[in-house]
Write a protein that holds these residues in place. Structure first.
Motif, PDB file in Angstrom:
ATOM      1  N   UNK A  52       0.707  -1.235  -0.133  1.00  0.00           N
ATOM      2  CA  UNK A  52       0.026  -0.182  -0.030  1.00  0.00           C
ATOM      3  C   UNK A  52       0.759   1.318   0.123  1.00  0.00           C
ATOM      4  N   UNK A  53       0.223   2.444  -0.015  1.00  0.00           N
ATOM      5  CA  UNK A  53       1.021   3.576  -0.003  1.00  0.00           C
ATOM      6  C   UNK A  53       1.274   4.047   1.485  1.00  0.00           C
ATOM      7  N   UNK A  54       2.378   4.476   1.686  1.00  0.00           N
ATOM      8  CA  UNK A  54       2.783   5.184   3.032  1.00  0.00           C
ATOM      9  C   UNK A  54       2.433   6.641   3.102  1.00  0.00           C
ATOM     10  N   UNK A  55       2.680   7.470   3.999  1.00  0.00           N
ATOM     11  CA  UNK A  55       2.561   8.899   4.029  1.00  0.00           C
ATOM     12  C   UNK A  55       3.320   9.693   3.024  1.00  0.00           C
ATOM     13  N   UNK A  56       4.445   8.903   2.784  1.00  0.00           N
ATOM     14  CA  UNK A  56       5.360   9.783   1.719  1.00  0.00           C
ATOM     15  C   UNK A  56       5.210   9.327   0.242  1.00  0.00           C
ATOM     16  N   UNK A  57       4.032   8.624   0.223  1.00  0.00           N
ATOM     17  CA  UNK A  57       3.455   8.415  -1.082  1.00  0.00           C
ATOM     18  C   UNK A  57       4.433   7.261  -1.874  1.00  0.00           C
ATOM     19  N   UNK A  58       5.035   6.285  -1.069  1.00  0.00           N
ATOM     20  CA  UNK A  58       5.654   5.302  -1.497  1.00  0.00           C
ATOM     21  C   UNK A  58       5.026   3.974  -1.330  1.00  0.00           C
ATOM     22  N   UNK A  59       5.240   2.994  -2.317  1.00  0.00           N
ATOM     23  CA  UNK A  59       4.615   1.741  -1.832  1.00  0.00           C
ATOM     24  C   UNK A  59       5.474   0.734  -1.116  1.00  0.00           C
ATOM     25  N   UNK A  60       4.565   0.361  -0.009  1.00  0.00           N
ATOM     26  CA  UNK A  60       5.383  -0.409   0.881  1.00  0.00           C
ATOM     27  C   UNK A  60       4.833  -1.573   1.586  1.00  0.00           C
ATOM     28  N   UNK A  61       5.277  -2.508   1.787  1.00  0.00           N
ATOM     29  CA  UNK A  61       4.670  -3.477   2.449  1.00  0.00           C
ATOM     30  C   UNK A  61       4.113  -3.268   3.932  1.00  0.00           C
ATOM     31  N   UNK A  62       3.009  -4.022   4.158  1.00  0.00           N
ATOM     32  CA  UNK A  62       2.251  -3.779   5.458  1.00  0.00           C
ATOM     33  C   UNK A  62       1.629  -4.885   6.091  1.00  0.00           C
ATOM     34  N   UNK A  63       0.823  -4.823   7.024  1.00  0.00           N
ATOM     35  CA  UNK A  63       0.030  -6.009   7.425  1.00  0.00           C
ATOM     36  C   UNK A  63      -1.335  -5.874   7.614  1.00  0.00           C
ATOM     37  N   UNK A  64      -2.091  -6.509   7.124  1.00  0.00           N
ATOM     38  CA  UNK A  64      -3.811  -6.615   7.126  1.00  0.00           C
ATOM     39  C   UNK A  64      -4.212  -7.772   7.471  1.00  0.00           C
ATOM     40  N   UNK A  65      -5.460  -7.695   7.906  1.00  0.00           N
ATOM     41  CA  UNK A  65      -6.129  -9.123   8.439  1.00  0.00           C
ATOM     42  C   UNK A  65      -6.884  -9.415   7.076  1.00  0.00           C
ATOM     43  N   UNK A  66      -6.600 -10.768   6.485  1.00  0.00           N
ATOM     44  CA  UNK A  66      -7.549 -10.965   5.293  1.00  0.00           C
ATOM     45  C   UNK A  66      -8.777 -11.152   5.547  1.00  0.00           C
ATOM     46  N   UNK A  67      -9.987 -10.387   5.125  1.00  0.00           N
ATOM     47  CA  UNK A  67     -11.312 -10.561   5.069  1.00  0.00           C
ATOM     48  C   UNK A  67     -11.877  -9.310   6.234  1.00  0.00           C
ATOM     49  N   UNK A  96     -12.709   2.771  -3.451  1.00  0.00           N
ATOM     50  CA  UNK A  96     -12.495   4.089  -3.999  1.00  0.00           C
ATOM     51  C   UNK A  96     -11.103   4.827  -3.193  1.00  0.00           C
ATOM     52  N   UNK A  97     -11.001   4.604  -2.037  1.00  0.00           N
ATOM     53  CA  UNK A  97     -10.212   5.320  -0.981  1.00  0.00           C
ATOM     54  C   UNK A  97      -8.716   4.700  -0.811  1.00  0.00           C
ATOM     55  N   UNK A  98      -9.105   3.110  -0.566  1.00  0.00           N
ATOM     56  CA  UNK A  98      -7.803   2.537   0.138  1.00  0.00           C
ATOM     57  C   UNK A  98      -7.279   1.124  -0.546  1.00  0.00           C
ATOM     58  N   UNK A  99      -7.096   1.093  -1.818  1.00  0.00           N
ATOM     59  CA  UNK A  99      -6.648   0.029  -2.551  1.00  0.00           C
ATOM     60  C   UNK A  99      -5.272  -0.681  -2.132  1.00  0.00           C
ATOM     61  N   UNK A 100      -5.086  -1.745  -2.538  1.00  0.00           N
ATOM     62  CA  UNK A 100      -3.805  -2.357  -2.022  1.00  0.00           C
ATOM     63  C   UNK A 100      -3.578  -3.426  -3.065  1.00  0.00           C
ATOM     64  N   UNK A 101      -2.399  -4.219  -2.871  1.00  0.00           N
ATOM     65  CA  UNK A 101      -2.121  -5.322  -3.618  1.00  0.00           C
ATOM     66  C   UNK A 101      -1.574  -6.619  -2.749  1.00  0.00           C
ATOM     67  N   UNK A 102      -2.050  -7.668  -2.840  1.00  0.00           N
ATOM     68  CA  UNK A 102      -1.452  -8.958  -2.329  1.00  0.00           C
ATOM     69  C   UNK A 102      -0.573  -9.468  -3.045  1.00  0.00           C
TER      70      UNK A 102
END
Length: 195
Positions: A52-67, A96-102
């Motif tokens: 996803x996008x960090x506050x500096x507009x860079x694509x970085x890995x993060x942790x989310x719960x799937x579901x 619309x506001x919070x897209x990410x990639x798995x």
């Protein structure tokens, strides 16, 4: 009655240097929060690596719960259909506001004989599946929850299942995350064959 999902499990192979790099970047932060991040075979409700996008507009890995937790505590929504994502109240705003990639090695489907089949990309060792996330209030605080988007199957998946994850190329990751118009247009993409 058992619910049938598309991409109800996927594979995150740490022998891939790229996936291992993503995993190593998130595991130190996750460990400090006492969050176990899933690897290898990933199941719904696992904490997973997403880009996803960090506050500096860079694509970085993060942790989310799937579901996404549903209206009932036992309900977990893990997929959203590309055809109806903006019509569903639960999905429209996060899409619309919070897209990410798995990032993953591949995803599993089961045939009629209940054999588990791994579908992976033909030309690369890492597959990028699109999704979105939301920050959801829970009894213990807040949880970042994520959803995988699904589309019509390609020729490889069609004999096994009537849906498949929406996959994009590595060079399209930033466009998917930052450009809503690109994301909307990408929803109607035809998926290439897999192995």
């Amino acid at each position: 009655m058992e619910e049938k999902y598309t991409c109800g499990r996927y594979f995150f192979d740490l022998s891939s240097s790229e996936l291992k790099n993503y995993y190593d970047q998130v595991i130190s932060n996750a460990a400090s929060k006492q969050v176990r991040v899933g690897y290898n075979e990933i199941f719904p409700s696992n904490r997973v690596v997403t880009l996803g996008l960090n506050k500096d507009s860079q694509i970085v890995p993060g942790v989310t719960k799937w579901g996404f937790q549903g209206f009932k505590k036992s309900q977990l929504m893990i997929n959203a259909r590309v055809e109806t994502v903006e019509e569903k109240k639960t999905f429209s705003k996060p899409f619309k506001e919070s897209r990410c990639v798995f990032p993953m090695t591949g995803f599993y489907e089961w045939d009629q004989e209940k054999n588990k089949i791994l579908f992976s990309a033909e030309e690369t060792e890492v597959m990028y599946v699109v999704g979105f996330y939301r920050i959801h209030k829970t009894g213990a605080g807040f949880e970042t929850e994520s959803i995988i988007m699904t589309t019509k199957p390609n020729r490889t998946v069609q004999p096994i299942h009537d849906r498949m994850p929406l996959i994009l190329k590595k060079e399209q990751i930033k466009d998917w995350i930052v450009d809503l118009e690109f994301a909307r247009n990408y929803l109607i993409s035809t998926m290439t064959d897999l192995k």
